[in-house]
Design an enzyme around this catalytic site. Sequence first.
Site, PDB file in Angstrom:
ATOM      1  N   TYR A  72      38.270 -11.349 -91.165  1.00 35.39           N
ATOM      2  CA  TYR A  72      37.602 -12.599 -90.763  1.00 35.39           C
ATOM      3  C   TYR A  72      37.306 -12.599 -89.267  1.00 35.39           C
ATOM      4  CZ  TYR A  72      36.369 -17.541 -90.820  1.00 35.39           C
ATOM      5  OH  TYR A  72      35.692 -18.718 -90.728  1.00 35.39           O
ATOM      6  N   PHE A 124       5.971 -17.292 -84.666  1.00 34.50           N
ATOM      7  CA  PHE A 124       6.122 -17.046 -86.099  1.00 34.50           C
ATOM      8  C   PHE A 124       6.362 -18.381 -86.821  1.00 34.50           C
ATOM      9  CE2 PHE A 124       8.783 -15.791 -89.789  1.00 34.50           C
ATOM     10  CZ  PHE A 124       7.822 -15.050 -90.446  1.00 34.50           C
ATOM     11  N   ASP A 125       6.076 -18.442 -88.124  1.00 38.91           N
ATOM     12  CA  ASP A 125       6.142 -19.746 -88.818  1.00 38.91           C
ATOM     13  C   ASP A 125       7.522 -20.406 -88.756  1.00 38.91           C
ATOM     14  OD1 ASP A 125       7.080 -17.836 -90.601  1.00 38.91           O
ATOM     15  OD2 ASP A 125       6.114 -18.682 -92.361  1.00 38.91           O
ATOM     16  N   ASP A 214      11.341 -12.895 -79.417  1.00 39.87           N
ATOM     17  CA  ASP A 214      11.526 -12.884 -80.861  1.00 39.87           C
ATOM     18  C   ASP A 214      11.302 -11.428 -81.257  1.00 39.87           C
ATOM     19  OD1 ASP A 214      11.268 -12.882 -83.588  1.00 39.87           O
ATOM     20  OD2 ASP A 214       9.974 -14.645 -83.688  1.00 39.87           O
ATOM     21  N   ALA A 216      11.789  -9.333 -83.978  1.00 36.04           N
ATOM     22  CA  ALA A 216      11.777  -8.788 -85.340  1.00 36.04           C
ATOM     23  C   ALA A 216      11.240  -7.350 -85.392  1.00 36.04           C
ATOM     24  CB  ALA A 216      10.965  -9.697 -86.253  1.00 36.04           C
ATOM     25  N   LYS A 257      13.757  -6.690 -90.490  1.00 37.29           N
ATOM     26  CA  LYS A 257      12.557  -5.927 -90.142  1.00 37.29           C
ATOM     27  C   LYS A 257      12.997  -4.613 -89.477  1.00 37.29           C
ATOM     28  CE  LYS A 257      10.818 -10.098 -91.028  1.00 37.29           C
ATOM     29  NZ  LYS A 257      10.868 -11.133 -90.014  1.00 37.29           N
ATOM     30  N   HIS A 449       3.976 -23.259 -97.621  1.00 40.75           N
ATOM     31  CA  HIS A 449       3.437 -22.090 -98.324  1.00 40.75           C
ATOM     32  C   HIS A 449       4.399 -21.514 -99.368  1.00 40.75           C
ATOM     33  CE1 HIS A 449       5.555 -20.734 -94.736  1.00 40.75           C
ATOM     34  NE2 HIS A 449       5.760 -19.573 -95.309  1.00 40.75           N
TER      35      HIS A 449
END
Length: 457
Positions: A72, A124-125, A214, A216, A257, A449
């Site tokens: 843990y 990004f969305d 970001d 990714a 990604k 979407h």
Amino acid sequence: MELPFAESFRIKMIEPIYKSSREERLNWIQKAKYNLFNIKSNQVFVDLLTDSGTGAMSDKQWSEMMLGDESYAGASSYYKLKNAIKNIMGFDYFLPTHQGRAAENVLFSVLVKEGDIVPGNSHFDTTKGHIEFRKATAVDCTIDEAFDTTKQHPFKGNVDLNKLDDVLKSYASKVPFVIITITNNTAGGQPVDLDNIKEVYSLCQTYGKMLIFDSARFAENAYFIKQRNPKYANSSIKEIVKEIYSYADATTMSAKKDAIVNMGGFIGMKSKSLFDKASVYNIMFEGFITYGGMSGRDMNALAQGLDENTEFSTLENRIEQVAYLGRKLVEYGVPVQEPFGGHAIFVDAKRFFPHIPKEHYLAQTLAVETYIEGGVRGVEIGSILADRDPITKLDRFPKLELMRLAIPRRTYTNNHMDYVAATLGNVFERRNSIKSGFRITHEAPILRHFTVELERI
Ligand SMILES: *Cc1c(COP(=O)(O)O)cnc(C)c1O
């Protein structure tokens, strides 16, 4: 003769996929309310919905899974990942999260508040979702070249410094940070140049703002920098990555990604005080700070994936395959975003269907026809994804209506790419017989979407 390009890996395990008939697909897509997210995976032949979490892990990654420490607190897997992030990206502090949007949720809980303005290059969305959910505004400062799919430009993901300067000048006190998405997914998997990153960094310094990435597809972005910016032609991918993050205060990462894992993410930070504040939210939303939403084995595979995918040959295999599909589509006359993106080929639905009004959701129409034609699943990056304006509640029609064909890493062969290209080629041949698209019959208030329901007009 010159030997052709070939992948520097071989295949040890295979997964059968079902070849459906056109009749089956017509029935399934109708039942799915013309939303490809509602289609079962065994109803798809070549699944290019996303490159997120769909890559094939290596023998070393699978071996690392067996070595996971599931303690843990203080698991060795946590330290393995901490070291990988420090060595590859240079962040002293990190928090594991279950995926990229969870990293956004935790970090933005600290940094974004109502009324804030967050400038960047085509957020990004989920990034935009997490900003707007906090009643703040994302401002897109991407260069104009990104919005013309026919225009050649080596770094279409770049930030327009004048647009950014205008935002910073007008709203300085409301801007918590500037965010650069590498590669720029929304603009078509297009890279951001290191020179541009440096310039954004110095603008951030001038205004005293943090610069956040970001990340990714940071490794694919580094590959493009090496290929397209002559100053970096002799640098290794790892050297370029190090330099990119020398300009970062923090990063959010979707490890699904460019770390080639099925699930995972993290926040990298340089500041202890930011780490301390984010830790509180990480514990509330994700889990204790030494596992935060991931099991030990997942952290191990992620650490190994980061190392593998910052090697030139891994990236060359991938980006060459994406370009192979792009060249085939161009051969068939299919209008695509150029230069080709790192993770996907983006088909320009406005140029594909110039005879259909934009209110019919052109990219969605193309995605549905592509599925019916060959069982190939792409995804709409257009006005359905763009959601409604939070104030006027009207549909937002973005400059680009794209169908994205995202290629999972190390998953399909070039025979599959030939098949995909022929599928699109056939739809393109019969494009004039497609006279109308779709209207929405049901939608969610945010990120619509995923669950939208449609009917044919
Ligand atoms: C996928 C992605 C995210 C969100 O990550 P998830 O792991 O899907 O939650 C954020 N930004 C970019 C650019 C992405 O591609």
